[in-house]
Design an enzyme around this catalytic site. Structure first.
Site: not given
Ligand code: FEO
Length: 404
Positions: A28, A82, A84, A86, A147, A166, A194, A227
């Site tokens: 993004h 979460h 999202e 990913d 997040h 996240d 990050y 991550h």
């Molecule tokens: Fe907010 Fe790694 O997704």
């Protein structure tokens, strides 16, 4: 059992079963120069539990890693910390494949997952709810806006392990699973990058979450984000927690970031001379970022602990250069706070760019010290001296701000 991708054992009961994305470079608009990982974890208790999944195209990799430990169809429970994609892109496919008895998420997560994937059989958990997996006990803490509004974390009591989604993550692809195995400079830069690119604008929520977690008094021996690497040493767990507290506070330091683009080197010349003035005025660190080279995600990383932002653009078509518009739009969304601002640039005939930049800086809440520096075509000796004075004025204001 799979002979392709293998899981990594983290504790007696927990395995890393995520995926490594070596190739991703654009998240993004955030340049992920070292790729990333999508971490998923398996708790091998009486109820085999999968904590988070991975981006949809990495489904096979995740399933292979799971299969290196257990038959995936033995998974009883899935937790989605979460929504999202990913972390949930392959959630529906995983649910279909393993047919779990329960899929847990937060209340906001339930809404978000249904909005993404349509009807799913989900169980919304309550804040603090505890679940016995048979030999392993988990509980949930809501971490709204760390997040997304749905974000929650899962705590595994027996291992004092926090699955933090996240939060505390970084985009860093590697075969090493632990932060203490990575080169510390690179690891610390990616953690800061990050935060700056993903969480900076959410700093008030991060601050609240840190206070809330502190109040819960849950000891954390292992910190496992979704991550990048896992933290397992007290030193690095303290480092990342204290870094988050500092970044969330957005306290200024004696550092200035000079970011600019140039057409025929006049604005670049001004940038260098402003830098001379900043150093002469006592600024400890002056970071120059020419937008001909620097990426927006590195600019905001450098700005994370800075006290002054000085932006330059020549005037083109009565406006600022597109590269400068890009960074200003990006910064506006990320809401850096507590900055002193300065705008400068050369022009041919109309010269609106520095005024536009000044207005953008003020809209971001940056404190104005001096009028924008505008120079017609090529800076002469007087204008070069003015650029140095401009840097001196910002340095003096920063010194005064840091003293109060
Ligand atoms: Fe907010 Fe790694 O997704």
């Amino acid at each position: 059992m799979s002979e392709t991708f293998k899981a990594t054992q983290i504790t007696d009961t927990v395995w890393w079963v995520g995926a490594i994305d070596w190739d991703v470079r654009n998240f993004h608009g955030y340049r992920t120069g070292r790729g990333t990982t999508y971490n998923a974890f398996l708790i091998v208790a009486e109820k085999v539990t999968l904590v988070d999944t991975v981006k949809h195209e990495f489904y096979d990799e995740m399933m292979a890693r799971i299969a290196s430990v257990v038959d995936p169809t033995t998974i009883d429970v899935i937790i989605s910390n979460h929504a999202e994609m990913d972390h949930t892109g392959c959630l529906p496919k995983t649910i279909n494949a393993v047919n779990p008895s329960a899929v847990y998420c937060s209340k906001m997560g339930q809404r978000a997952l249904v909005a993404h994937f349509g009807e799913l059989d989900l169980i919304a958990v309550d804040e603090g709810q505890q679940i016995d997996l048979g030999g392993a006990t988990i509980s949930f803490v809501e971490t709204k806006m760390c997040h997304w509004p749905d974000s929650m974390v899962t705590y595994l009591h027996e291992d004092e392990l926090l699955f933090s989604q996240d939060a505390f993550g970084m985009h860093f692809a590697s075969h090493q699973r632990y932060a203490d195995e990575l080169e510390s400079g690179a690891m610390q830069y990616e953690a800061a990058k990050y935060y700056a690119n993903i969480l900076l604008h959410l700093s008030p929520f991060i601050d609240k979450t840190l206070t809330k977690m502190d109040g819960l008094g849950l000891p954390v021996k292992i910190l496992a984000p979704d991550h990048g690497p896992i933290y397992r040493t007290p030193e690095l767990i303290d480092w990342i927690l204290s870094s988050y507290a500092r970044w969330a506070a957005q306290a200024p330091t004696n550092k200035a970031v000079v970011v600019y683009d140039s057409m025929w080197h006049s604005t670049a010349t001004l940038a260098k001379l402003i830098g001379e003035g900043l150093v002469e005025g006592g600024v400890d660190e002056v970071c120059f970022l020419s937008l001909a080279e620097a990426h927006r995600s590195d600019v905001v990383t450098e700005l994370l602990e800075a006290g002054a932002l000085v932006v330059g653009s020549p005037t083109m078509n009565n406006n600022i250069l597109p590269s400068v518009a890009d960074i200003m739009t990006y910064l506006k969304g990320l809401k850096p706070r507590n900055l002193i601002g300065g705008a400068f640039g050369s022009f041919g005939w109309s010269g609106e760019a520095p005024k536009h930049l000044q207005a953008m800086l003020e809209e971001m809440g940056a404190e104005k010290v001096t009028d924008p520096l505008r120079v017609n075509y090529v800076p002469d000796e007087t204008e070069q001296a003015a650029a140095r004075e401009f840097g001196l004025a910002i340095a003096a204001a920063l010194k005064e701000k840091l003293a109060t």
